[in-house]
Enzyme design. Structure first.
Site, PDB file in Angstrom:
ATOM      1  CE  LYS A 207      49.573 -15.233 -57.868  1.00  0.00           C
ATOM      2  NZ  LYS A 207      49.691 -15.373 -59.588  1.00  0.00           N
TER       3      LYS A 207
ATOM      4  CD  GLN B 122      47.518 -15.355 -62.665  1.00  0.00           C
ATOM      5  OE1 GLN B 122      48.139 -15.015 -61.697  1.00  0.00           O
ATOM      6  NE2 GLN B 122      46.892 -16.519 -62.515  1.00  0.00           N
TER       7      GLN B 122
ATOM      8  CG  ASP C 279      54.574 -19.049 -61.284  1.00  0.00           C
ATOM      9  OD1 ASP C 279      53.833 -19.625 -60.129  1.00  0.00           O
ATOM     10  OD2 ASP C 279      53.821 -18.616 -62.147  1.00  0.00           O
TER      11      ASP C 279
END
Ligand code: NDP
Length: 290
Positions: free
Chosen positions: A54, A98, A121
């Site tokens: 990422k 995460q 997200d």
């Protein structure tokens, strides 16, 4: 008939290149550089790889990458304090915590603390709700990638019978919502579905997000359908070395379907590309209608 193999790697690379162009325009016209912050708690080998990728792809797109690492012993208050700082930081447009978090930290509490306008997200209840009522929102990345891949085969999905196998909040439910937006007729199957094979047989578009190696057999696939395989399953092959397979028996489906995503190299590469797209969207303020 052999199916078209949907090259997720190439499609994701093209999307990232397009994002990089749009980032350059945003910078030059408005002086805004999109910033993505990733919060990683503890040490998890898979998460480490994902966070590294990422970070690299964020920089390649011309965005700023911020990384916050906390030890596995960090408290929930520690994580919430970082999220609060990032919410207030004007250089940060996207925040990604995460998952999985260590068990002593409540995932829902942390995800709800993220500013919904920075929730790249798409897991905050505000974005989940907006997705279900059809308002502009930050939608989850893997489901967005699945729909994009299907649209490379057939740009207009309206009217298709779509069967989604799996009802998780990360993949199954949001992908079903996105397909409804595309005017598909959507069925969501799950572990309690009776006669899964016959449900899948009526699908023009199958999205398999189960996490069971090759559960979907070639005989279940309607000839000429589009098959998007989200599953990532590590199995031992004949030589004893682990290999990755999807939720669909690929070789069997290949001779029946019109198009199919491979595993790896299908849905997987789209997830980070869609994350960058969400970060760009957040930086451009597309989503901030209230
Ligand atoms: P979950 O375990 O959260 O959900 C799995 C779903 O599959 C559940 O809804 C479950 O039903 C259903 N299911 C389980 N067994 C069966 C069965 N025998 N028949 C029908 N349905 C069944 O998984 P995720 O949604 O998080 O992930 C699914 C897969 O996608 C995994 O392999 C994961 O690794 C992969 N994945 C890939 C990503 C990528 O970037 N490519 C990103 C995210 C996930 P029930 O609700 O009834 O229990």
């Amino acid at each position: 008939m052999t199916a078209e193999i949907i090259d997720g790697k190439a499609i994701a690379a093209a999307l990232r290149a397009d994002i990089a162009r749009r980032v350059a325009t945003l910078k030059s016209r408005h002086g805004v550089t999109p910033g993505l912050a990733v919060v990683l708690v503890g040490e998890n080998a898979a998460s480490e790889v994902y966070v590294r990728n990422k970070g690299r792809q964020t920089l390649e797109a011309g965005m700023t990458s911020f990384e916050h690492r906390l030890p596995a012993t960090a408290s929930e208050a520690d994580v919430l304090a970082i999220v609060a700082r990032l919410n207030a930081d004007p250089k940060v447009h996207g925040i990604l915590v995460q998952l999985p978090l260590p068990p002593h930290i409540h995932t829902e509490v942390v995800l709800r603390a993220i500013d919904p306008d920075k929730d790249v997200d798409g897991f905050h209840p505000i974005n989940v709700g907006k997705l279900s009522i059809g308002e502009p929102c930050l939608a989850p990345c893997t489901p967005t990638g699945c729909v994009m891949l299907a649209k490379t085969v057939q740009p207009k999905l309206a009217g298709l019978e779509a069967v989604v196998i799996g009802r998780s909040t990360i993949v199954g439910k949001p992908v079903a919502q996105l397909l409804l937006r595309e005017d598909c007729t959507v069925t969501i199957a799950h572990s309690r579905t009776r006669d899964l094979a016959s449900v899948v047989r009526r699908a023009d578009l199958v999205i398999a997000a189960v996490g069971r190696p090759e559960i979907v057999r070639g005989t279940w696939i309607k000839p000429g359908s589009i098959v998007i395989d989200v599953g990532i399953n590590r199995i031992a092959s004949v030589d004893g070395k682990p290999r990755l397979v999807g939720d669909v028996a690929y070789d069997e489906a290949l001779v029946v379907a019109r198009a199919i995503t491979p595993v790896p190299g299908g849905v997987g590469p789209m997830t980070i590309a869609c994350l960058l797209q969400n970060t760009l969207q957040a930086a451009a303020g597309v989503n901030r209608a209230g």
